[in-house]
Design a protein around this motif. Sequence first.
Motif, mmCIF file in Angstrom:
data_model
loop_
_atom_site.group_PDB
_atom_site.id
_atom_site.type_symbol
_atom_site.label_atom_id
_atom_site.label_comp_id
_atom_site.label_asym_id
_atom_site.label_seq_id
_atom_site.Cartn_x
_atom_site.Cartn_y
_atom_site.Cartn_z
ATOM 1 N N ALA A 1 8.510 6.866 1.588
ATOM 2 C CA ALA A 1 8.868 7.773 0.494
ATOM 3 C C ALA A 1 7.671 8.543 -0.056
ATOM 4 N N LEU A 2 6.487 8.313 0.483
ATOM 5 C CA LEU A 2 5.290 8.967 -0.040
ATOM 6 C C LEU A 2 5.414 10.492 -0.027
ATOM 7 N N SER A 3 6.033 11.029 1.013
ATOM 8 C CA SER A 3 6.143 12.486 1.129
ATOM 9 C C SER A 3 6.921 13.096 -0.035
ATOM 10 N N SER A 4 7.760 12.296 -0.671
ATOM 11 C CA SER A 4 8.578 12.814 -1.771
ATOM 12 C C SER A 4 7.766 13.031 -3.054
ATOM 13 N N ILE A 5 6.586 12.429 -3.131
ATOM 14 C CA ILE A 5 5.762 12.593 -4.339
ATOM 15 C C ILE A 5 4.408 13.238 -4.043
ATOM 16 N N ALA A 6 4.113 13.506 -2.776
ATOM 17 C CA ALA A 6 2.766 13.922 -2.377
ATOM 18 C C ALA A 6 2.262 15.153 -3.121
ATOM 19 N N GLN A 7 3.185 16.036 -3.520
ATOM 20 C CA GLN A 7 2.763 17.267 -4.192
ATOM 21 C C GLN A 7 3.219 17.328 -5.655
ATOM 22 N N MET B 1 2.689 6.407 -10.854
ATOM 23 C CA MET B 1 2.204 5.943 -9.550
ATOM 24 C C MET B 1 2.413 4.446 -9.394
ATOM 25 N N VAL B 2 2.114 3.695 -10.431
ATOM 26 C CA VAL B 2 2.302 2.241 -10.375
ATOM 27 C C VAL B 2 3.784 1.916 -10.203
ATOM 28 N N ALA B 3 4.637 2.636 -10.912
ATOM 29 C CA ALA B 3 6.079 2.413 -10.796
ATOM 30 C C ALA B 3 6.582 2.724 -9.391
ATOM 31 N N SER C 1 -3.304 13.530 -8.276
ATOM 32 C CA SER C 1 -2.831 12.446 -9.138
ATOM 33 C C SER C 1 -2.194 11.329 -8.326
ATOM 34 N N VAL C 2 -1.950 11.578 -7.029
ATOM 35 C CA VAL C 2 -1.360 10.541 -6.161
ATOM 36 C C VAL C 2 -2.437 9.566 -5.659
ATOM 37 N N ASP D 1 0.859 -1.185 0.000
ATOM 38 C CA ASP D 1 0.000 0.000 0.000
ATOM 39 C C ASP D 1 0.896 1.235 0.000
ATOM 40 N N PHE D 2 0.790 2.053 -1.044
ATOM 41 C CA PHE D 2 1.694 3.200 -1.172
ATOM 42 C C PHE D 2 1.534 4.202 -0.035
ATOM 43 N N THR D 3 0.358 4.236 0.621
ATOM 44 C CA THR D 3 0.162 5.188 1.715
ATOM 45 C C THR D 3 0.977 4.815 2.952
ATOM 46 N N LYS D 4 1.539 3.602 2.973
ATOM 47 C CA LYS D 4 2.359 3.161 4.098
ATOM 48 C C LYS D 4 3.854 3.248 3.802
#
Length: 361
Positions: free
Chosen positions: A144-150, A158-160, A246-247, A138-141
Amino acid sequence: MTPLQKIYTLLALYILTCNPLNIASAQSFECKADSLILRVFNDKNGPGGVFMVAQNGKTIYQNAFGKANLELDVNLTAENVFQLGSMTKQFTAVAVLMLEQQGKLNVTDPVSKFIPDYPAGDRIMIHHLLTHTSGIKDFTKMPALSSIAQKEMTPEMMVAFFKNEPVDFAPGEKFEYNNSGYVLLGYIIELVSGERYEDFIKKNIFEKVGMSQSCYASDKQIINKRAYGYHKKEHGYVNKTMISFSVPFSSGSLMSTTGDMLKWQNALNQHLLLNAAETEKAFDKYQLSTGKTFNYGYGWHIKEIKGVPDREHGGSIFGFKTMGVYIPGKDIYVIGMSNCDCNSPTKITGDIAALALDELR
């Protein structure tokens, strides 16, 4: 009018409308619903929520509490547009079933049929994505999510972002709520239909159902009657954290109103989008590879309220929380939307649904 006269007037109005002994059951239900909501949504000068109850496809209760915009001091109304968060998954699941109905895919198809290089994609079926049983990360866990959040992300990007992460379990082995699976579904919808996800949903669902106030979320576009989202800090309310929609994409980026969501529920009941067989797939219970049955269909939790079967799902995204409950045996639909992630409508919506079961005939 003197202050004492004002008190007597308010007391008289309460007796006429909210007296539990009042023989008008509709008034009694409305007052009891208000009371449940005001236990949490009691700051008239802060962000709040909108709640609606419908029976047999028609609204029988609707009320708004708090502000749609704190800076402009604008009150919430039933027409305000909220971010749905994960209630988006209902639309993604139905879009997949619509494509199956058209013969363009099958829920038993492996992910590798559409994304050939997806790791172990020959073992992960669309069914696993729909039911949160795929085991993918799950990408929300992911830290590194913060690096793409905006960042503006394409579905492929996203899939990659998550596809090479170690899996949590083998497909079909466990149920574990998973946003990545629904991002994958959105990407597959685009690959199969040849349209952007947001365009497919708009043309094939929103426009067909008449959901004129529903859309793919944006912080840039002008959205008529938008409810603004907030967080609550120790010093007070602040505007919600900005993210790129888009995230969350097809797992959580749609917006709607309570009225449009009733149109959505009625369209499902009337088979305007799916035939009876495809509709049943959305609301069925499925088994894990261990043989254990779990309480999730395609885009809905399949549960009970007071022993009566229901279908429900909530949503949470920066600044917003939502919850919808449908009781098919009584054709009762209850939905709550909040424009502060400090106030959840989940328990209140369930409590109002239980109240409706007791009081509505």
